[in-house]
Enzyme design. Sequence first.
Site, mmCIF file in Angstrom:
data_model
loop_
_atom_site.group_PDB
_atom_site.id
_atom_site.type_symbol
_atom_site.label_atom_id
_atom_site.label_comp_id
_atom_site.label_asym_id
_atom_site.label_seq_id
_atom_site.Cartn_x
_atom_site.Cartn_y
_atom_site.Cartn_z
ATOM 1 N N ASP A 68 -5.607 -2.958 -2.799
ATOM 2 C CA ASP A 68 -6.667 -3.518 -1.957
ATOM 3 C C ASP A 68 -8.073 -3.289 -2.521
ATOM 4 O O ASP A 68 -8.993 -4.058 -2.231
ATOM 5 C CB ASP A 68 -6.571 -3.032 -0.506
ATOM 6 C CG ASP A 68 -6.651 -1.518 -0.377
ATOM 7 O OD1 ASP A 68 -6.703 -0.827 -1.405
ATOM 8 O OD2 ASP A 68 -6.652 -1.023 0.771
ATOM 9 N N SER A 83 0.815 -1.226 0.000
ATOM 10 C CA SER A 83 0.000 0.000 0.000
ATOM 11 C C SER A 83 0.845 1.271 0.000
ATOM 12 O O SER A 83 0.744 2.116 0.890
ATOM 13 C CB SER A 83 -0.951 -0.026 1.200
ATOM 14 O OG SER A 83 -1.785 -1.154 1.121
ATOM 15 N N ARG A 131 7.450 6.267 -4.281
ATOM 16 C CA ARG A 131 7.922 6.932 -3.052
ATOM 17 C C ARG A 131 7.358 6.193 -1.847
ATOM 18 O O ARG A 131 6.340 5.515 -1.937
ATOM 19 C CB ARG A 131 7.486 8.406 -3.018
ATOM 20 C CG ARG A 131 5.996 8.619 -2.931
ATOM 21 C CD ARG A 131 5.591 10.092 -2.968
ATOM 22 N NE ARG A 131 4.142 10.211 -3.031
ATOM 23 C CZ ARG A 131 3.436 10.122 -4.149
ATOM 24 N NH1 ARG A 131 4.051 9.923 -5.304
ATOM 25 N NH2 ARG A 131 2.117 10.220 -4.131
#
Length: 511
Positions: free
Chosen positions: A206, A153, A168
Amino acid sequence: MGLIEDARKVAQEFEYSSEDVNKGVKEFIRQMDEGLQETGKSMSQIPTYVTAVPNGTEKGVYLAVDLGGTNFRVCSIKLNGDTTFSLTQSKVAIPRDLMVAKTSRELFSFLAKQIESFLKAHHNEHFEEYHQRRRDGEPLTGDHYFQLGFTFSFPVNQIGINKGHLIRWTKGFHIADAVGKDVCALLQAEIDALHLPVKVAALVNDTVGTLMARSYTSPGKTGTLLGAIFGTGTNGAYVEKLDKVTKLQNMEGGDYYDTSTGNMIVNTEWGSFDNQMSVLPDTPYDDALDKESNNPGIQMFEKRVSGMFLGEILRRAVLAMIKDRKTELFRDESSKTNDVHSTCTVADDSPLYKQWGVDTSFLSIAHEDQSKGYHITRQALSKDLGVDAASFEDAEAIKIIAEAIGKRSARLSAVAIGAVIISTGNLTLTAGDAFDEKDREILEPEVVDIGVDGSLVEFYPGFEQYIREALREIEGIGEKGEKRIRIGIAKDGSGVGAALIALVAGGREME
């Protein structure tokens, strides 16, 4: 003008009419199409390289890992082939020093060791058999490896079903040498160093996982069209026709996907729909929230829909009324005018005076409150917001505004759902279109299946009803179409959903 009239006037600012909904849907479809053709548009429309959804008959044991923040979760999911599954999991905190490690290897080595511990604890027979075959020099085939779905995530540039370069770090992580590298390859290298029977088959978002989890567990043979999150944030992933995703031809990695299904799941990233504010509703409270946020001008749809922001919108609306000397909110001339025979006071350190001081759960409490004299809302005002001796009228005024903000959020959510349904043409399917030659069966053309997850859609009072009310008002859906839309909760996209994506990916590799 009395207090209730003042509150209704504020609530009116949050009205989102049928005309607004339909304008929103048209613009949403336009921005969806734009995002399918080019990168760098308002709606990212990210190709996921997942080209099929499950139908509930799949069987097998698959692994899923989830690095979503300060914890790392390892799961194994046994799919029973009848829309049911069983799940085993373990969770471990990421040591703070590894979140800012000098090398990515330190973090990914730690993750691989957690996978090893999990296999020894829960799949030891398979683990030992694999190592025995290695020692004996016997051949190892795909069946000897667990396929793993990796929910990561953090922002990545995904260029294949199991390839994605880290853009990043966020959430307190900072490991410089990982930026620009393929996170699946980093994990696979450490898994291989430990000689584990595991292949990283898929990099998972997700929201895509929510779609997959719903498609596996939903009743009947109709595949799920859309997985949507309406919680702290909001996003959607849906099944798109592959030939509409024209930007794939110009993207790195555009050749690495299965074309046999003619479909691809697209991650919309719809939180950034209409950042240019051409059709989204705006109030002084929305505007001030955005200007003082850490990302002004970005995620404008999300800032009007998701649970992270609704409490702050209410706080700003209530604060404006408190500051307006003409309104009577939380003001009593004397105890005679207050039904609790006291005078209302707002504490100097009340969360009403602090940015992000009001949680969205307060809106749910006020919205749902049917207690005598709105006792529950008044209790919450006192306990959570430092407002003592609020009157019946004060509580009613807060309830009116909270309802308006929650209802607008749901109606905007319907814009996103409705746009996906109309854009994909799923309501126009006929029985003939859904005829399956293989088993000579009529599939369920009348049902459009939507999987949803998140605290708003699950717990906010009346949220789905408000969505459905708005869907009935959309041209191209109407009352008949709304009845064909089935909305069901889909839990654990990062676990069950990730395992299902690993299944689809593993199947593709073995073909």
